[in-house]
Structures are given as C-alpha cells and as structure tokens.
Design an enzyme around this catalytic site. Structure first.
Site, PDB file in Angstrom:
ATOM      1  N   VAL A  95       0.897  -1.316   0.006  1.00  0.00           N
ATOM      2  CA  VAL A  95      -0.120  -0.136  -0.067  1.00  0.00           C
ATOM      3  C   VAL A  95       0.827   1.238   0.064  1.00  0.00           C
ATOM      4  CG1 VAL A  95      -2.002  -0.920   1.100  1.00  0.00           C
ATOM      5  CG2 VAL A  95      -0.258   0.029   2.467  1.00  0.00           C
ATOM      6  N   SER A  96       2.151   1.026   0.297  1.00  0.00           N
ATOM      7  CA  SER A  96       2.884   2.283   0.274  1.00  0.00           C
ATOM      8  C   SER A  96       4.434   2.024  -0.005  1.00  0.00           C
ATOM      9  CB  SER A  96       2.952   3.041   1.418  1.00  0.00           C
ATOM     10  OG  SER A  96       3.552   4.342   1.467  1.00  0.00           O
ATOM     11  N   SER A  97       5.223   2.679  -0.768  1.00  0.00           N
ATOM     12  CA  SER A  97       6.617   2.468  -0.983  1.00  0.00           C
ATOM     13  C   SER A  97       7.586   3.567  -0.799  1.00  0.00           C
ATOM     14  CB  SER A  97       6.444   1.589  -2.371  1.00  0.00           C
ATOM     15  OG  SER A  97       6.096   2.355  -3.458  1.00  0.00           O
TER      16      SER A  97
END
Length: 325
Positions: A95-97
């Site tokens: 969901v996030s990087s």
C-alpha cells in the site's frame, strides 16, 4: 540528526555518496544539477527505518534497530540501493513504497521547479520526496504533501522532522488536492492515477506544471487555466502504487487472445493498452501500433478541457484519440 550509532551513520554517508555517483553517471540530473545536492544531503535511511524485501516465504522485514550488526548493515545498504522499497503492507498487499531514487531524480528534474514555486505532492509515502523538495525550496511553507492514510502522514511527518524538514503534511484525498494551501506552481504525484483530477487544475496558477503517473508512464501537463491543460508523456516507463480514494477506478481488463507472441512482451504496446483502457480491443490496438511504427510513450499525450479529457497519439486533434475518465 540521525538516531543510529556512529558506525551505522558512517556507513549511511558512504552509501548515500555512492548512490549519488550512480545516479550522476546515469545523467539524470543533466537538466537541473541542483537536485544532485539535494540527494547528497537528504538521508534516505531516516525515511525507511524498516522496509520489506521479497523472500522465499513472502516479505521479510529489514530494520535499522536490529540487534545484529550484519542485519543493520544490510538495512543501510538496501536503503541506499537504487531500487524501490516496500514500506507498508496490508494483508500481504503493498500500500506504500519509497520509489526508486533514480526515477525520483528524473521526475524532479522533469517537474522544472524554480525558486519560490509552491509545490503540491500527492502521495506522501515515507516523506523522502517531500524532503528533497523542501531541501530545494527551503522551509518557507512552499511544499505541501498529502496522503489518504493517517498512519502514512503521521510517519512521514516524524521522518521529516527527524531529518530536519518541515513541509506541510496533510491527511486527505489527493485527488481533491489541498485547496487551502493553493495556488500551486507545480503538482507532482507519486501514485498511479487513471485520469487527471480536475480539482488539481483549479488549484494551479496559469502556466503551472503537473507531473503524474498514468498508465505506466509519466505525463507532464502545462495548465492553461482552471479548465484546461495539455501535455505529453516522458519517454520512460514508470510503475507506481495506485492512488487510493475518490480518484481510483479499476482498469478494464483486456484480453490478449489472438495476438502474436511478441505483442505480449512489447512493453510500449502494453502501455497503449493501459492508456486506452478498453476503448480499443487488443487486436485493434496492435494493428494501430504496428501501422504507426510502434510508437513509444513520448508520442502520446493528454488534453483536459472542462469535463472532457482524452489521450492521443501525435496530435490532440488528430485521428487517434481515446476518452479518459
């Protein structure tokens, strides 16, 4: 500034210098060398206190507080590798990087930031990109970053403060922009969208530049006014986590049945399929792509006029145009 022992910080300094040399050698900063200094100064490891790497049994966590010196060293070296880092998972889904640094460098150069510009970043991530912008523009309230997830904005704010930067960090739907901080001279998105949110144009000054991932490419738009913008894709590929919130829609699936084997592996053709989003079936798209000389991303663009937005090949008023949401 750092919260780690002196040996870890020394290793981080050396790894950061090596990353800068690597990106330099690639020529990413040729268009705006001021960004080299930002990447040399901003400590990426403070923005990724832990991250995940794929392993044989799923994702494995690396973190800077590991009691094992070898594990801390692997964490630091990974933090300064020219690679994207998975920083937040939910039920096994990314969901996030933190984006690949050389891609971030290309995007920041393409944004054409000038002294005094007000910049909105959509997709706060770890806060690292906002720190690079704040380093370039100063802490005078010119940089705003927004993300839908409160836990993402909270951690981004902490990372930024630890590194000594204080841009405005806002929790909200990036597709709606941040009207209370407008007007903006530049908008940069670090998440994939399916169209250009009209709210962004209304929050831009005339002549503003918008850089956003779209259909595995990077679209650079010039804003004419609150209703109109137009621009082309940069030549290279770009893959990002999709925007969450109001602006997200699932792309239409396209069957590749009946296409020659080479079509399935030609990445520029897959870009055309992603951009047209089912307006062309795969055979029509492939026939067009071959007929027009296998065009790469740089020949495509997007026009927004009021409620209408469309992608096009070569010419906004030409024969090849496809509606966007």
């Amino acid at each position: 500034m750092g919260a780690y022992d002196s040996e870890t910080e020394a290793l981080a300094d050396a790894a950061r210098a090596e990353l800068v040399r690597e990106i330099d050698a690639d020529g990413a900063w040729a268009g705006d060398p001021v960004w080299r200094e930002a990447f040399a100064a901003v400590p990426r490891h403070l923005f990724v206190p832990y991250y995940y790497v794929p392993g044989p049994r799923g994702y494995e966590r690396r973190w800077g507080e590991s009691p094992e010196p070898g594990a801390r060293e692997r964490w630091v070296r990974g933090a300064y590798a020219d690679a994207p880092l998975a920083t937040r998972l939910r039920d096994g889904e990314l969901v996030s990087s933190s984006s690949q640094p050389s891609l971030m460098a290309r995007m920041l150069v393409a944004l054409r930031v000038e002294d005094g510009d007000r910049v909105l970043e959509v997709g706060a991530g770890t806060g690292y990109n906002a720190a690079l912008l704040a380093h370039r523009l100063g802490d005078g309230g010119l940089v705003t970053t927004v993300d839908l997830e409160p836990e993402i904005t909270e951690s981004a704010r902490r990372h930024l403060a630890a590194a000594g930067y204080h841009p405005a960090v806002v929790t909200g739907d990036g597709a709606r922009g941040v009207p209370e901080r407008a007007p903006y001279d530049r908008i940069i998105a670090t998440c994939e969208l399916c169209t250009v949110p009209r709210a962004w144009l209304a929050q831009c000054r005339p002549g503003a530049r918008v850089l956003t991932p779209l259909a595995t490419g990077l679209l650079a738009l010039t804003v004419r006014d609150a209703q109109c913008a137009e621009g082309r894709f940069l030549p290279g590929a770009a893959f990002f986590v999709p925007l969450r919130g109001q602006g997200r829609t699932e792309p239409a699936s396209v069957s590749l049945a009946g296409l020659p084997a080479r079509a399935r592996t030609r990445e520029p053709f897959r870009f055309l399929l992603a951009l047209t989003r089912g307006a062309l079936d795969a055979r029509e798209a492939y026939a067009l792509w071959e007929r027009e000389g296998e065009p790469g991303r740089g020949r495509y663009g997007v026009t927004v006029r009021g409620e209408h937005a469309w992608a096009w090949l070569d010419d906004p008023e030409g024969p090849y145009a496809w509606p966007l949401p």
